[in-house]
Design an enzyme around this catalytic site. Structure first.
Site, PDB file in Angstrom:
ATOM      1  N   ASP A  53      43.702  36.329  35.930  1.00  0.00           N
ATOM      2  CA  ASP A  53      43.015  37.603  36.052  1.00  0.00           C
ATOM      3  C   ASP A  53      43.827  38.444  37.050  1.00  0.00           C
ATOM      4  O   ASP A  53      44.727  37.907  37.720  1.00  0.00           O
ATOM      5  CB  ASP A  53      41.597  37.326  36.580  1.00  0.00           C
ATOM      6  CG  ASP A  53      40.855  38.584  36.924  1.00  0.00           C
ATOM      7  OD1 ASP A  53      40.685  39.422  36.022  1.00  0.00           O
ATOM      8  OD2 ASP A  53      40.454  38.745  38.095  1.00  0.00           O
ATOM      9  N   ASP A  55      42.483  41.967  38.963  1.00  0.00           N
ATOM     10  CA  ASP A  55      41.726  42.622  40.039  1.00  0.00           C
ATOM     11  C   ASP A  55      40.866  41.613  40.803  1.00  0.00           C
ATOM     12  O   ASP A  55      40.071  40.875  40.208  1.00  0.00           O
ATOM     13  CB  ASP A  55      40.824  43.715  39.450  1.00  0.00           C
ATOM     14  CG  ASP A  55      41.638  44.874  38.927  1.00  0.00           C
ATOM     15  OD1 ASP A  55      42.092  45.684  39.738  1.00  0.00           O
ATOM     16  OD2 ASP A  55      41.835  44.937  37.697  1.00  0.00           O
TER      17      ASP A  55
END
Ligand SMILES: O=P(O)(O)OC[C@H](O)CO
Ligand SMILES: [Mg+2]
Length: 274
Positions: A53, A55
């Protein structure tokens, strides 16, 4: 799914997809011989590929969203809290925006689309200042040096991705591929498995079996998306997130610095930190 077994750190191989089961068993046998001279580790799962991932996991960008949402809500005499944050993080922009205006009860005054326009100027100034999260560079460089394939799956759309990563081009260029929230194959954002399945399909050599993939996530929706895709998940949550969201993850770490590759059948860090 492979069972848990213990093996020697010093015999831990990088496990290829087709031979993962054999090598785990082989290492287990070796462990007996080396038990007196080597540390041991429990192998949770034989992982061959990684999906990150972005953010809140690799980049410290979630605080920017929080700041902006607090500013917008203050105009309506409302406050932003981590209950709402947990429902928004990891999602595509428009999906998170709908949650924001609906859950806060401001949708009659501000539509999701208007909210996205309002916050854009602020985010455009903040994103280029994004910092890497602790351990992000260290882990990515290690996996790259050891030849472990890894890619990125972020709910961020292309324009925001470019702003957030502009100071970190070298690290992000090491990704085998990047799947963004506005990718045509990503029909629905996290917790739909779309983005992780798309990422699994784009590794060299074609589709990787999800059971051989380890996802790193910070968001509840992202953890669920990875599980919905049939993958294992290491969660590195913000400490302010309610601990009930940890339950869906296979492993929860305070920081990427705490990750032990050997637990997942991946090449161990060496003494020099690589
Ligand atoms: O956590 P990511 O990288 O999927 O990004 C999602 C949004 O852009 C921010 O929550
Ligand atoms: Mg995230």
């Amino acid at each position: 799914m492979l069972g848990i077994c213990t093996y020697s750190l010093h015999t831990a191989p990088f496990i290829s997809r087709s031979h993962s089961s054999f090598l785990i068993k082989s290492s287990f046998r070796n462990h007996t011989a080396m038990a007196n001279s080597s540390a041991t580790v429990t192998v949770r799962k034989a992982i061959t590929h990684i999906i990150f991932d972005m953010d809140g996991l690799l980049l410290d960008t979630e605080n920017f969203y929080t700041q902006v949402q607090e500013i917008v809500l203050a105009r309506y005499n409302k406050t932003f809290d981590w209950n709402l944050k947990a429902k928004m993080m990891g999602k595509k922009a428009i999906e998170a925006a709908r949650v924001f205006v609906d859950e806060t009860g401001i949708s009659d005054s501000l539509s999701a689309e208007q909210f996205l326009v309002e916050r854009e100027d602020m985010l455009r100034d903040l994103f280029p200042t994004s910092d890497l999260m602790p351990g992000a560079s260290w882990l990515i460089r290690h996996l790259h040096a050891k030849g472990v394939p890894f890619g990125l799956a972020t709910g961020s759309h292309r324009r925001h991705f470019e702003l957030k990563t502009q100071r970190h081009g070298e690290i992000f260029s090491l990704m085998h591929h990047v799947v963004l929230g506005d990718d045509p194959e990503v029909k629905q954002g996290k917790p739909s498995p779309d983005i992780f399945l798309a990422a699994a399909n784009r590794f060299e050599g074609g589709r990787v079996d999800p059971s051989n993939i380890l996802v790193f996530e910070d968001a509840p929706s992202g953890v669920l998306a990875a599980k919905n895709a049939g993958m294992s998940v290491v969660m590195v949550p913000d400490p302010r997130l309610d601990k009930s969201f940890h339950d869906a993850a296979d492993q929860v770490l305070k920081s990427l610095l705490d990750f032990n590759p050997s637990e997942w059948g991946l090449p161990p860090f060496e003494d020099n930190g690589s």
